[in-house]
Design a protein around this motif. Structure first.
Motif, short mmCIF file in Angstrom:
data_model
loop_
_atom_site.label_atom_id
_atom_site.label_comp_id
_atom_site.label_asym_id
_atom_site.label_seq_id
_atom_site.Cartn_x
_atom_site.Cartn_y
_atom_site.Cartn_z
N GLU A 37 37.78 18.06 -96.34
CA GLU A 37 38.67 18.50 -97.49
C GLU A 37 40.74 18.49 -96.98
O GLU A 37 39.86 18.92 -95.49
N ASN A 38 41.14 18.00 -97.25
CA ASN A 38 42.90 18.00 -97.06
C ASN A 38 43.77 19.03 -97.21
O ASN A 38 43.38 19.31 -98.49
N THR A 39 43.22 20.12 -96.55
CA THR A 39 44.60 21.90 -97.28
C THR A 39 45.86 21.08 -97.22
O THR A 39 46.29 22.65 -98.01
N ASN A 40 46.49 20.32 -96.66
CA ASN A 40 47.73 20.21 -96.25
C ASN A 40 48.51 19.42 -97.54
O ASN A 40 48.19 18.62 -98.29
N ALA A 41 49.22 20.34 -98.12
CA ALA A 41 49.99 19.73 -99.63
C ALA A 41 50.80 18.87 -99.70
O ALA A 41 51.22 18.22 -100.67
N LYS A 42 50.79 17.79 -98.69
CA LYS A 42 51.87 16.94 -98.86
C LYS A 42 51.90 15.96 -98.20
O LYS A 42 51.86 14.93 -98.22
N LEU A 61 38.28 6.62 -93.68
CA LEU A 61 38.43 7.94 -95.61
C LEU A 61 40.22 7.82 -95.46
O LEU A 61 40.50 9.11 -94.54
N ILE A 62 41.20 8.00 -96.20
CA ILE A 62 42.04 8.72 -96.65
C ILE A 62 41.96 9.55 -97.91
O ILE A 62 41.62 9.13 -98.80
N VAL A 63 41.84 10.99 -97.22
CA VAL A 63 42.27 12.25 -98.36
C VAL A 63 43.76 12.30 -99.07
O VAL A 63 43.96 12.36 -97.73
N GLU A 64 43.85 12.19 -99.97
CA GLU A 64 45.51 12.45 -100.87
C GLU A 64 45.23 14.15 -99.97
O GLU A 64 44.69 14.71 -100.13
N PRO A 65 46.48 14.29 -100.50
CA PRO A 65 47.07 15.83 -99.97
C PRO A 65 46.50 16.72 -101.05
O PRO A 65 46.00 16.41 -102.53
N SER A 66 45.64 17.68 -100.57
CA SER A 66 45.16 19.65 -101.23
C SER A 66 43.77 18.52 -101.69
O SER A 66 43.81 18.49 -103.19
#
Length: 121
Positions: A37-42, A61-66
């Protein structure tokens, strides 16, 4: 009539036995899932199952913001790296820069078959 009902009964038993004996996919191919889980919004989060070969290589694996992402891996031990891509371009798009922030370097993961391993950054 008795023969037909006996055959139907045995057919049902065989069908139930076959359907209940199937193994899960993760058991047969010996894999587990890493859920990040990516918790960064940006910024995008990059997960590497081993050390990145070059500084600008995209992650496994690339996880998009939020958001969350999942990768299935064979069960085993991994020395992982988690990086946040903090680069970008100026507003008119004339200049871009590459910048990374390391969130976890050489993080040891022991992934078991059929395990869901949750990581939050």
């Amino acid at each position: 009539m008795k023969t037909l009902s006996k055959l139907t009964f045995f057919a049902i038993l065989i069908a139930l036995n076959i359907s209940c004996s199937k193994e899960e996919g993760c058991s047969t191919d010996n894999t587990g899932n890493v859920i990040i889980e990516n918790t960064n919004a940006k910024y995008r989060l990059h997960f590497y199952k081993s050390s990145p070969k070059a500084s600008n290589t995209p992650g496994d694996l690339i996880v998009e913001p939020s958001s969350k992402g999942t990768i299935s891996l064979p069960a085993g031990n991994y020395t992982t790296h988690i990086r946040l891509f903090t680069g970008g371009c100026n507003e008119d798009g004339s200049r871009c820069f590459v910048s990374w922030s390391t969130l976890a370097e050489n993080k040891e993961l022991d992934l078991s078959s059929c395990e869901d391993l949750n990581l939050i950054y």
